[in-house]
Scaffold this motif. Structure first.
Motif, PDB file in Angstrom:
ATOM      1  N   LYS A  66       0.960  -1.116   0.268  1.00  0.00           N
ATOM      2  CA  LYS A  66       0.304   0.106   0.198  1.00  0.00           C
ATOM      3  C   LYS A  66       0.830   1.321   0.092  1.00  0.00           C
ATOM      4  CE  LYS A  66      -3.484   1.898   2.222  1.00  0.00           C
ATOM      5  NZ  LYS A  66      -3.801   3.147   3.696  1.00  0.00           N
ATOM      6  N   GLY A  67       1.197   2.387  -0.641  1.00  0.00           N
ATOM      7  CA  GLY A  67       1.272   2.864  -1.246  1.00  0.00           C
ATOM      8  C   GLY A  67       1.017   4.091  -2.219  1.00  0.00           C
ATOM      9  N   LYS A  68       2.106   5.562  -1.893  1.00  0.00           N
ATOM     10  CA  LYS A  68       1.732   6.614  -3.327  1.00  0.00           C
ATOM     11  C   LYS A  68       2.111   6.156  -3.926  1.00  0.00           C
ATOM     12  CE  LYS A  68      -0.421  10.813  -1.141  1.00  0.00           C
ATOM     13  NZ  LYS A  68      -1.018  10.628  -1.823  1.00  0.00           N
ATOM     14  N   VAL A  69       1.990   6.837  -5.320  1.00  0.00           N
ATOM     15  CA  VAL A  69       2.596   6.511  -6.508  1.00  0.00           C
ATOM     16  C   VAL A  69       3.343   7.983  -6.930  1.00  0.00           C
ATOM     17  CG1 VAL A  69       2.655   6.273  -9.053  1.00  0.00           C
ATOM     18  CG2 VAL A  69       1.415   4.578  -7.754  1.00  0.00           C
ATOM     19  N   LEU A  70       4.448   8.383  -6.902  1.00  0.00           N
ATOM     20  CA  LEU A  70       4.845   9.369  -7.361  1.00  0.00           C
ATOM     21  C   LEU A  70       5.287   9.784  -8.384  1.00  0.00           C
ATOM     22  CD1 LEU A  70       7.999   9.621  -3.968  1.00  0.00           C
ATOM     23  CD2 LEU A  70       5.292  10.586  -3.930  1.00  0.00           C
ATOM     24  N   GLY A  71       5.480  10.760  -9.130  1.00  0.00           N
ATOM     25  CA  GLY A  71       5.711  11.236 -11.033  1.00  0.00           C
ATOM     26  C   GLY A  71       4.688  11.250 -11.762  1.00  0.00           C
ATOM     27  N   PHE A  72       3.217  10.855 -10.826  1.00  0.00           N
ATOM     28  CA  PHE A  72       2.367  10.738 -11.977  1.00  0.00           C
ATOM     29  C   PHE A  72       1.721  11.106 -12.482  1.00  0.00           C
ATOM     30  CE2 PHE A  72      -1.875   8.676 -13.057  1.00  0.00           C
ATOM     31  CZ  PHE A  72      -2.142   8.115 -13.745  1.00  0.00           C
ATOM     32  N   ASP A  73       0.964  11.746 -14.337  1.00  0.00           N
ATOM     33  CA  ASP A  73       0.582  12.558 -14.456  1.00  0.00           C
ATOM     34  C   ASP A  73      -0.882  12.001 -15.066  1.00  0.00           C
ATOM     35  OD1 ASP A  73      -0.356  14.315 -15.848  1.00  0.00           O
ATOM     36  OD2 ASP A  73       1.291  15.524 -16.100  1.00  0.00           O
ATOM     37  N   ALA A  74      -2.098  11.227 -14.671  1.00  0.00           N
ATOM     38  CA  ALA A  74      -2.916  11.307 -15.029  1.00  0.00           C
ATOM     39  C   ALA A  74      -3.210  11.756 -16.577  1.00  0.00           C
ATOM     40  CB  ALA A  74      -3.820  11.774 -14.475  1.00  0.00           C
ATOM     41  N   THR A  75      -2.997  12.607 -16.775  1.00  0.00           N
ATOM     42  CA  THR A  75      -3.654  13.745 -18.108  1.00  0.00           C
ATOM     43  C   THR A  75      -2.380  13.024 -19.377  1.00  0.00           C
ATOM     44  OG1 THR A  75      -1.612  15.639 -17.726  1.00  0.00           O
ATOM     45  CG2 THR A  75      -4.376  15.338 -16.957  1.00  0.00           C
ATOM     46  N   LYS A  76      -1.273  12.799 -19.285  1.00  0.00           N
ATOM     47  CA  LYS A  76      -0.450  12.178 -19.947  1.00  0.00           C
ATOM     48  C   LYS A  76      -0.549  10.634 -20.561  1.00  0.00           C
ATOM     49  CE  LYS A  76       4.303  12.318 -19.263  1.00  0.00           C
ATOM     50  NZ  LYS A  76       5.564  12.536 -18.264  1.00  0.00           N
ATOM     51  N   THR A  77      -0.878  10.566 -21.811  1.00  0.00           N
ATOM     52  CA  THR A  77      -0.447   9.653 -22.320  1.00  0.00           C
ATOM     53  C   THR A  77       0.810   9.073 -23.081  1.00  0.00           C
ATOM     54  OG1 THR A  77      -1.244  10.571 -24.403  1.00  0.00           O
ATOM     55  CG2 THR A  77      -3.311   9.634 -23.593  1.00  0.00           C
TER      56      THR A  77
END
Lengths: 178, 288
Positions: free
Chosen positions: A93-104
């Motif tokens: 369980k954790g956090k995802v860093l450096g993720f951009d949901a708008t980028k394909t």
């Protein structure tokens, strides 16, 4: 005006709906590369949830769902090493860093959080990749697990058969959760 | 109407909002859990355990019983005599097994089929026992000297039901009702049909070592029977693909016909045979 408002509400609510993604296809494997034999096990029944708004991720693996080439290895894995009766699940369980949901396209990310195996919880940092295509999200990662860190002990007689650390490969395809 | 739509659109995501991600996963993966590794081997001591081989697994069993301990130093406490059974068991599926063995006692060949009918489980669907059914045929091979027995006379059948429960990761117990039918017996002191109830249990001392016991209670022995109930104690040591079972028992038999109907040693008079079962497992077939 009212219609527009209604339409707007609808759009917002469907967007929010898709903030959570669950695994449609799961593949978790581990590989132990030791002197005498290579041991590989595959689990296709793992479950994961990915909340893209909060960048939170969790996955849950039933140890008994790992399938080995040899039935006996599977029994030993559950009975003697992971002790699945006492500790049936492995969890992250954790956090995802450096993720951009708008980028394909492919993006490099890092997950930080807590990995629990065999009743031991450790803070870990796992690098991986995420790719968004249409409504599907693909997550891939590879990391090493040192057995000793999780109190998994190997009898001396089998030191040549089981590696001290195993490579874990994760490949999840997520679909929107509704 | 409009209000209703508004309400519905917002109601949708309310449901998921508050829960923590992990507890959502827990809910999704609520499943049935099956007991596994109730016993270390396919034999507890002399008789079958509920365990069958996995699909594509071939087990080679090398079993040995020496003479009795009370023979004393002259035969090195029985080590001069030996009785051997060589056996193979193969898993056709994870539940169906087929076996073949040859014992030096009466030059007997045994062949059997075993099927795991039910598995002990908890969770969504729960069941308290693992139950395996087994059917065996024994055949005493004729010698070249030509005896009076017909092939039919040489055959015996055994049917049994193994009911086992794994009470904890350490303790398992098993109850086995069984019937032995021998086509030809010495009518003055033997039955054609013998029924027995076998009790067995094992306790794991460490992850790889367990101790076990087995008592074979004859329900209907012949009134003039010179035979005894079979008793056995053992230690199982597991190393990778091998299981070593060291046993002490009052029967020479390594198959049910003999154990139930022809156990000649009196355990409490010191007619105890030391012996072992060594099994080696090979995965020769694909699992899927």
């Amino acid at each position: 005006m009212k219609r527009l408002f209604l339409f707007f509400c609808l759009v917002i609510s469907t967007c929010l709906h898709a903030q959570k993604f669950v695994t449609e296809k799961a593949y978790v494997s581990f590989f132990s590369d030791a002197l005498v034999e290579d041991i590989e096990a595959i689990n296709r029944k793992a479950n994961s949830i990915f909340d893209i708004n909060k960048s939170e991720i969790a996955f849950l693996i039933n140890n008994k769902d790992f399938e080995f080439r040899k039935s006996l290895m599977q029994t030993h894995f559950n009975e003697k090493y992971l002790e699945s009766e006492q500790f049936p699940k492995s969890v992250f369980k954790g956090k995802v860093l450096g993720f951009d949901a708008t980028k394909t396209g492919l993006q490099q990310v890092k997950a930080t959080g807590k990995l629990s195996i065999h009743g031991v919880t450790k803070d870990v940092e796992i690098p991986g990749t995420i790719e968004i295509s249409g409504t599907r999200i693909t997550l891939k990662t590879e990391f090493m697990v040192v057995l000793k860190d999780y109190n998994v002990t190997i009898p001396q007689i089998l030191w040549n058969n089981i590696a001290e650390q195993v490579k874990v490969t994760v490949d999840f395809v997520y679909r929107p959760f509704n | 109407m409009k209000r209703l739509i508004l309400l519905l659109t917002f109601a949708g995501h309310q449901v998921y909002a508050q829960d923590d991600l992990l507890s959502e996963l827990e809910k999704k993966s609520d499943d049935t859990e099956y007991a596994f590794a109730t016993f270390k081997g396919t034999r507890v001591i002399n008789g079958f355990s509920v365990e069958t081989k996995g699909k594509g697994e071939l087990e080679f069993i090398f079993a040995h019983r020496f003479g009795t301990l009370n023979e004393g130093s002259y035969t090195l406490w029985g080590l001069d005599d030996s009785f051997v059974r060589l056996g193979l068991e193969y898993g056709l599926t994870d539940r169906l097994g087929i076996g073949l063995g040859r014992t030096s006692i009466d030059n007997t060949i045994d062949s059997y089929l075993r099927y795991k009918l039910f598995r002990q489980s908890k969770g969504t669907s729960s069941f308290p026992f693992t139950i395996t059914v087994a059917g065996t045929i024994n055949y005493k091979t004729p010698s070249t000297k030509g005896e009076a027995l017909t092939s039919e006379d040489r055959i015996a059948y055994v049917g049994q039901l193994n009911l086992a429960r794994k009470f904890s990761s350490k303790f398992s117990a098993q109850l086995t009702p069984m019937i032995v039918h021998r086509n030809t017996v010495e009518q003055s002191y033997e039955n054609n049909d013998d029924a027995a109830l076998a009790f067995a249990a094992r306790y794991k001392v460490t992850k790889s070592v367990s101790v076990s016991g087995e008592y074979n209670y004859r329900l209907s022995p012949h009134t003039d029977s010179p035979y005894f109930d079979a008793i056995g104690f053992g230690v199982d040591i597991e190393t990778g693909g091998h299981v070593f079972q060291l046993v002490f028992t009052n029967t020479r038999g390594m198959f049910d016909r003999w154990v139930v109907a022809e156990t000649s040693g009196d355990f409490f008079d010191g007619d105890i045979h030391f012996g072992f079962n060594i099994t080696r497992v090979f995965q020769i077939g694909k699992r899927k």
